[in-house]
Scaffold this motif. Structure first.
Motif, short mmCIF file in Angstrom:
data_model
loop_
_atom_site.label_atom_id
_atom_site.label_comp_id
_atom_site.label_asym_id
_atom_site.label_seq_id
_atom_site.Cartn_x
_atom_site.Cartn_y
_atom_site.Cartn_z
N TYR A 60 2.30 -32.02 -27.08
CA TYR A 60 1.78 -32.74 -25.98
C TYR A 60 1.73 -32.52 -24.52
CZ TYR A 60 1.33 -36.27 -29.90
OH TYR A 60 1.10 -36.66 -31.15
N ASP A 61 2.81 -31.48 -24.47
CA ASP A 61 2.85 -30.88 -23.19
C ASP A 61 1.87 -29.82 -22.59
OD1 ASP A 61 3.97 -29.12 -25.04
OD2 ASP A 61 5.65 -28.66 -23.90
N VAL A 62 0.94 -29.43 -23.50
CA VAL A 62 0.08 -28.59 -23.05
C VAL A 62 -1.28 -29.03 -22.17
CG1 VAL A 62 -1.64 -26.68 -23.93
CG2 VAL A 62 0.61 -26.77 -24.96
N ARG A 63 -1.42 -28.54 -21.19
CA ARG A 63 -2.57 -29.23 -20.30
C ARG A 63 -3.72 -28.58 -20.81
NH1 ARG A 63 0.57 -27.66 -16.04
NH2 ARG A 63 -1.13 -26.26 -15.27
N ILE A 64 -4.90 -29.17 -20.86
CA ILE A 64 -6.19 -28.50 -21.03
C ILE A 64 -7.04 -28.67 -19.57
CG2 ILE A 64 -8.56 -28.76 -22.57
CD1 ILE A 64 -6.73 -30.55 -24.51
N GLU A 65 -7.45 -27.72 -19.22
CA GLU A 65 -8.34 -27.61 -18.08
C GLU A 65 -9.64 -26.94 -18.16
OE1 GLU A 65 -5.92 -25.32 -15.15
OE2 GLU A 65 -4.26 -27.15 -14.88
N HIS A 66 -10.45 -27.33 -17.29
CA HIS A 66 -11.89 -26.75 -17.33
C HIS A 66 -11.85 -25.64 -16.36
CE1 HIS A 66 -16.45 -27.17 -16.14
NE2 HIS A 66 -16.21 -26.11 -17.06
N ILE A 67 -12.36 -24.41 -16.98
CA ILE A 67 -12.52 -23.27 -15.95
C ILE A 67 -13.98 -22.90 -16.06
CG2 ILE A 67 -11.98 -21.58 -17.70
CD1 ILE A 67 -10.46 -19.92 -15.83
N SER A 68 -14.51 -22.30 -14.70
CA SER A 68 -15.78 -21.82 -14.60
C SER A 68 -15.83 -20.46 -15.31
CB SER A 68 -16.26 -21.69 -13.21
OG SER A 68 -15.37 -20.84 -12.50
N GLY A 69 -17.24 -20.32 -15.85
CA GLY A 69 -17.40 -18.80 -16.19
C GLY A 69 -18.22 -19.20 -17.58
N ASN A 70 -18.38 -18.05 -18.32
CA ASN A 70 -18.89 -18.22 -19.57
C ASN A 70 -17.80 -17.36 -20.71
OD1 ASN A 70 -20.65 -18.49 -21.80
ND2 ASN A 70 -21.49 -16.41 -21.80
N LEU A 71 -17.31 -17.78 -21.41
CA LEU A 71 -16.33 -17.34 -22.45
C LEU A 71 -14.96 -16.42 -21.74
CD1 LEU A 71 -18.64 -15.08 -24.72
CD2 LEU A 71 -17.57 -17.20 -25.25
N THR A 72 -14.58 -17.59 -20.76
CA THR A 72 -13.32 -17.05 -19.97
C THR A 72 -12.16 -17.81 -20.43
OG1 THR A 72 -13.88 -18.74 -18.27
CG2 THR A 72 -14.73 -16.32 -17.75
N ASP A 73 -12.36 -18.41 -21.63
CA ASP A 73 -11.45 -19.28 -22.14
C ASP A 73 -10.13 -18.60 -22.37
OD1 ASP A 73 -13.26 -21.50 -23.52
OD2 ASP A 73 -14.04 -19.55 -23.72
N HIS A 74 -8.86 -19.24 -22.25
CA HIS A 74 -7.57 -18.53 -22.57
C HIS A 74 -6.67 -19.72 -22.40
CE1 HIS A 74 -7.80 -18.66 -18.10
NE2 HIS A 74 -6.52 -18.63 -18.12
N TYR A 75 -5.54 -19.15 -23.17
CA TYR A 75 -4.39 -20.03 -22.96
C TYR A 75 -3.09 -19.16 -22.07
CZ TYR A 75 0.17 -21.99 -24.22
OH TYR A 75 1.57 -22.57 -24.36
N ASP A 76 -2.70 -19.95 -21.23
CA ASP A 76 -1.64 -19.35 -20.17
C ASP A 76 -0.01 -19.67 -20.62
OD1 ASP A 76 0.09 -18.47 -18.20
OD2 ASP A 76 -1.46 -19.05 -16.45
N PRO A 77 0.73 -19.02 -21.29
CA PRO A 77 1.97 -19.26 -21.70
C PRO A 77 3.00 -19.66 -20.57
CG PRO A 77 1.82 -17.10 -22.21
CD PRO A 77 0.20 -17.52 -21.65
N ARG A 78 2.56 -19.06 -19.33
CA ARG A 78 3.50 -19.37 -18.38
C ARG A 78 3.63 -20.82 -17.97
NH1 ARG A 78 0.90 -14.98 -14.77
NH2 ARG A 78 -0.92 -16.28 -15.49
N THR A 79 2.19 -21.48 -17.83
CA THR A 79 1.98 -22.86 -17.22
C THR A 79 1.83 -23.63 -18.51
OG1 THR A 79 -0.01 -22.41 -16.80
CG2 THR A 79 1.37 -22.01 -15.19
N ARG A 80 1.91 -23.15 -19.74
CA ARG A 80 1.37 -23.87 -20.73
C ARG A 80 0.06 -24.64 -20.80
NH1 ARG A 80 5.43 -23.99 -24.45
NH2 ARG A 80 4.71 -25.89 -25.73
N THR A 81 -0.82 -24.11 -20.43
CA THR A 81 -2.05 -24.40 -19.96
C THR A 81 -3.08 -23.91 -20.94
OG1 THR A 81 -1.44 -24.92 -17.69
CG2 THR A 81 -3.93 -24.89 -17.85
#
Length: 235
Positions: A60-81
């Motif tokens: 429940y502590d992982v934020r979900i954000e929208h990022i521009s671009g195509n297939l730029t999806d990723h998980y950032d372990p540093r910020t749990r995003t």
């Protein structure tokens, strides 16, 4: 064997690597494009799927954000995003759910202390530094008259580039495992029907091939370096 002036036969290895990467990228783009037009039965968006998967896994502590671009999806372990691209965030396609679930797989890996992910994260800074400093060290090694100093710099350059290659290799099990987790969750929870899971598997398999191609290209470049510096290292 005679080669034309200025022709370096080891460039063939580079060209092979480039071709492999181009083929893998084209396969990924065409597969994603095809299944991005296939709507999933529930009408769930990539963002909806990601939220449901994360909560199902107790994250429940992982934020979900929208990022521009195509297939730029990723998980950032540093910020749990978890960041989802334009093609995933609001899309209801089976491809979007597959990509979103894949990135959730990385979040689960992080939460459970998946060893290959921890190793890859630790390699990021040294791999980036190694890939940038490798060739300068190798080239510098050819300018020294002392064979000992020359070999030292060349070997340091090879070691630096090897760290970048190691990063590419370690990335493979991380990506394969994330896709395996994604397909299992999507199937077991009923988010996707069986035929939709098969379509999603095709998307994630195509994505995995880009990582395989990247690793193969890096290995071929390392082989080229070893061939180019072989005589100097043997002096």
């Amino acid at each position: 064997m005679y080669y034309p002036m200025y022709f370096d036969p080891t460039y063939i290895l580079v060209l092979i690597g480039v071709v492999i990467c181009l083929i893998a990228s084209a396969k990924m783009n065409s597969t994603f494009s095809r299944y991005s037009r296939v709507r999933n039965h529930s009408g769930m968006t990539g963002r909806d799927a990601a939220e449901q998967i994360l909560h199902r896994e107790g994250l429940y502590d992982v934020r979900i954000e929208h990022i521009s671009g195509n297939l730029t999806d990723h998980y950032d372990p540093r910020t749990r995003t978890l960041r989802l691209s334009d093609a995933t965030y609001n899309s209801t396609s089976v491809a979007a759910l597959g990509v979103a679930a894949h990135e959730c797989g990385h979040a689960v890996q992080h939460a459970t202390g998946y060893v290959p992910l921890k190793l890859r994260s630790s390699l990021v800074p040294v791999a980036n530094f190694g890939s940038s400093i490798a060739w300068p060290l190798i080239i510098l090694g050819f300018f020294f008259n002392s064979s000992t100093t020359s070999v030292l710099f060349i070997n340091l350059g090879i070691l630096a580039f090897s760290l970048a290659v190691l990063f590419q290799i370690v990335t493979l099990p991380v990506e394969f495992d994330a896709s395996h987790r994604a397909l299992k969750i999507l199937g077991n929870t009923g988010m996707l029907y069986e035929d939709e899971v098969r379509d999603t598997r095709k998307v994630l398999t195509a994505a995995a091939l880009t990582y395989v191609a990247g690793a193969a290209s890096a290995i071929l470049q390392l082989l080229r370096i070893l061939l180019l510096t072989g005589n100097r290292r043997n002096d």
